[in-house]
Design a protein around this motif. Structure first.
Motif, PDB file in Angstrom:
ATOM      1  N   LEU A  72      -1.637  11.354   0.035  1.00 23.33           N
ATOM      2  CA  LEU A  72      -1.560  11.606   1.478  1.00 23.33           C
ATOM      3  C   LEU A  72      -0.913  12.957   1.790  1.00 23.33           C
ATOM      4  O   LEU A  72      -1.248  13.595   2.793  1.00 23.33           O
ATOM      5  N   LEU A  73      -0.005  13.397   0.962  1.00 27.44           N
ATOM      6  CA  LEU A  73       0.655  14.682   1.183  1.00 27.44           C
ATOM      7  C   LEU A  73      -0.160  15.863   0.656  1.00 27.44           C
ATOM      8  O   LEU A  73      -0.190  16.931   1.262  1.00 27.44           O
ATOM      9  N   VAL A  74      -0.837  15.678  -0.455  1.00 24.00           N
ATOM     10  CA  VAL A  74      -1.549  16.780  -1.105  1.00 24.00           C
ATOM     11  C   VAL A  74      -2.932  17.019  -0.487  1.00 24.00           C
ATOM     12  O   VAL A  74      -3.395  18.154  -0.420  1.00 24.00           O
ATOM     13  N   ALA A  75      -3.616  15.997  -0.035  1.00 25.35           N
ATOM     14  CA  ALA A  75      -4.980  16.131   0.479  1.00 25.35           C
ATOM     15  C   ALA A  75      -5.095  17.126   1.642  1.00 25.35           C
ATOM     16  O   ALA A  75      -5.992  17.976   1.631  1.00 25.35           O
ATOM     17  N   PRO A  76      -4.221  17.093   2.672  1.00 27.44           N
ATOM     18  CA  PRO A  76      -4.348  18.094   3.744  1.00 27.44           C
ATOM     19  C   PRO A  76      -4.122  19.523   3.248  1.00 27.44           C
ATOM     20  O   PRO A  76      -4.795  20.456   3.698  1.00 27.44           O
ATOM     21  N   ILE A  77      -3.210  19.689   2.306  1.00 20.71           N
ATOM     22  CA  ILE A  77      -2.949  21.027   1.776  1.00 20.71           C
ATOM     23  C   ILE A  77      -4.171  21.541   1.024  1.00 20.71           C
ATOM     24  O   ILE A  77      -4.584  22.696   1.181  1.00 20.71           O
ATOM     25  N   LEU A  78      -4.783  20.687   0.213  1.00 25.30           N
ATOM     26  CA  LEU A  78      -5.988  21.083  -0.507  1.00 25.30           C
ATOM     27  C   LEU A  78      -7.145  21.381   0.446  1.00 25.30           C
ATOM     28  O   LEU A  78      -7.939  22.285   0.197  1.00 25.30           O
ATOM     29  N   ALA A  79      -7.250  20.638   1.530  1.00 27.09           N
ATOM     30  CA  ALA A  79      -8.311  20.883   2.508  1.00 27.09           C
ATOM     31  C   ALA A  79      -8.144  22.254   3.160  1.00 27.09           C
ATOM     32  O   ALA A  79      -9.123  22.997   3.333  1.00 27.09           O
ATOM     33  N   ILE A  80      -6.926  22.616   3.520  1.00 26.79           N
ATOM     34  CA  ILE A  80      -6.676  23.927   4.137  1.00 26.79           C
ATOM     35  C   ILE A  80      -6.949  25.045   3.138  1.00 26.79           C
ATOM     36  O   ILE A  80      -7.570  26.057   3.476  1.00 26.79           O
ATOM     37  N   LEU A  81      -6.504  24.890   1.903  1.00 24.71           N
ATOM     38  CA  LEU A  81      -6.775  25.893   0.872  1.00 24.71           C
ATOM     39  C   LEU A  81      -8.275  26.044   0.615  1.00 24.71           C
ATOM     40  O   LEU A  81      -8.772  27.162   0.434  1.00 24.71           O
ATOM     41  N   MET A 127       0.826  -1.181   0.000  1.00 27.33           N
ATOM     42  CA  MET A 127       0.000   0.000   0.000  1.00 27.33           C
ATOM     43  C   MET A 127       0.875   1.250   0.000  1.00 27.33           C
ATOM     44  O   MET A 127       0.608   2.187  -0.741  1.00 27.33           O
ATOM     45  N   PHE A 128       1.917   1.315   0.841  1.00 26.45           N
ATOM     46  CA  PHE A 128       2.778   2.489   0.892  1.00 26.45           C
ATOM     47  C   PHE A 128       3.849   2.481  -0.199  1.00 26.45           C
ATOM     48  O   PHE A 128       4.670   3.382  -0.252  1.00 26.45           O
ATOM     49  N   ARG A 129       3.849   1.486  -1.037  1.00 25.98           N
ATOM     50  CA  ARG A 129       4.789   1.450  -2.160  1.00 25.98           C
ATOM     51  C   ARG A 129       4.225   2.163  -3.387  1.00 25.98           C
ATOM     52  O   ARG A 129       4.951   2.479  -4.304  1.00 25.98           O
ATOM     53  N   ASN A 130       2.941   2.409  -3.370  1.00 26.87           N
ATOM     54  CA  ASN A 130       2.289   3.075  -4.495  1.00 26.87           C
ATOM     55  C   ASN A 130       2.574   4.574  -4.418  1.00 26.87           C
ATOM     56  O   ASN A 130       2.201   5.266  -3.458  1.00 26.87           O
ATOM     57  N   PHE A 131       3.238   5.098  -5.433  1.00 30.18           N
ATOM     58  CA  PHE A 131       3.630   6.510  -5.472  1.00 30.18           C
ATOM     59  C   PHE A 131       2.409   7.431  -5.457  1.00 30.18           C
ATOM     60  O   PHE A 131       2.413   8.473  -4.807  1.00 30.18           O
ATOM     61  N   HIS A 132       1.342   7.058  -6.147  1.00 29.44           N
ATOM     62  CA  HIS A 132       0.138   7.885  -6.204  1.00 29.44           C
ATOM     63  C   HIS A 132      -0.523   8.010  -4.825  1.00 29.44           C
ATOM     64  O   HIS A 132      -1.043   9.070  -4.457  1.00 29.44           O
ATOM     65  N   PHE A 133      -0.518   6.951  -4.076  1.00 33.15           N
ATOM     66  CA  PHE A 133      -1.100   6.959  -2.738  1.00 33.15           C
ATOM     67  C   PHE A 133      -0.314   7.889  -1.806  1.00 33.15           C
ATOM     68  O   PHE A 133      -0.905   8.655  -1.038  1.00 33.15           O
ATOM     69  N   ILE A 134       0.989   7.856  -1.866  1.00 34.52           N
ATOM     70  CA  ILE A 134       1.828   8.719  -1.022  1.00 34.52           C
ATOM     71  C   ILE A 134       1.632  10.186  -1.379  1.00 34.52           C
ATOM     72  O   ILE A 134       1.489  11.048  -0.501  1.00 34.52           O
ATOM     73  N   VAL A 135       1.586  10.488  -2.658  1.00 32.20           N
ATOM     74  CA  VAL A 135       1.350  11.876  -3.090  1.00 32.20           C
ATOM     75  C   VAL A 135      -0.029  12.344  -2.626  1.00 32.20           C
ATOM     76  O   VAL A 135      -0.194  13.479  -2.173  1.00 32.20           O
TER      77      VAL A 135
END
Length: 165
Positions: free
Chosen positions: A11-20, A1-9
């Motif tokens: 996880l990093l982008v979703a909180p930033i988009l939520a704050i924006l 699950m954590f080997r998938n590059f799309h999943f890791i990105v």
């Protein structure tokens, strides 16, 4: 699950988009500050330093702010008042309402500098710590009024020293 590059990105982008999205919704739907309109009255709210023996009471509404200091330096049953304002004031009156009294005698304060941002005066009448202070300020044709407890009059610290100087 954590080997998938799309999943890791994600996880990093979703909180930033939520704050924006939160800031975007606030700027699109939130209340807009309006300047004070001439001829209207606005209530001043006492800050937390009005509720304890701080020696100073700050009353504000938006960017309009009054810093009030009261000393028992006047004669008997008189209190000396010093007031600082960020905005030049046209007129300034204050008075005390003791428990059981309905009306108060407002006393006009005098400007202490040319810019009319510092006001001083002596208010007659005894103001116990159970009394209420009433303030009325006029600036640019607009009235600002407020009421606060007078607990702040007696400046007390646990060290027994006056650190205001």
């Amino acid at each position: 699950m954590f080997r998938n590059f799309h999943f890791i990105v994600a996880l990093l982008v979703a909180p930033i988009l939520a704050i924006l999205a939160w800031y975007a919704a606030d700027s699109a739907l939130g209340d807009r500050k309006e300047p004070a309109k001439e001829g209207l009255g606005y209530e001043l709210i006492g800050d937390s330093n009005c509720r304890y023996e701080s020696g100073t009471c700050t009353m504000s509404n938006g960017n309009f702010e009054l810093a009030i200091q009261v000393d028992r330096a006047g004669g008997e049953n008189q209190l000396a008042v010093r007031l600082e304002s960020a905005h030049p004031l046209d007129a300034m009156t204050m008075g005390w309402v003791n428990p059981g009294a309905e009306k108060t005698e407002q006393t006009a304060l005098e400007p202490a500098n040319d810019r009319r941002t510092r006001w001083e005066g002596v208010i007659p009448g005894e103001a116990s710590t159970k009394a209420r202070m009433r303030v009325l300020a006029r600036a640019d044709g607009t009235s600002y009024y407020g009421e606060a407890k007078t607990v702040f009059i007696d400046y007390e610290t646990s060290f027994g020293e006056d650190f205001r100087k």
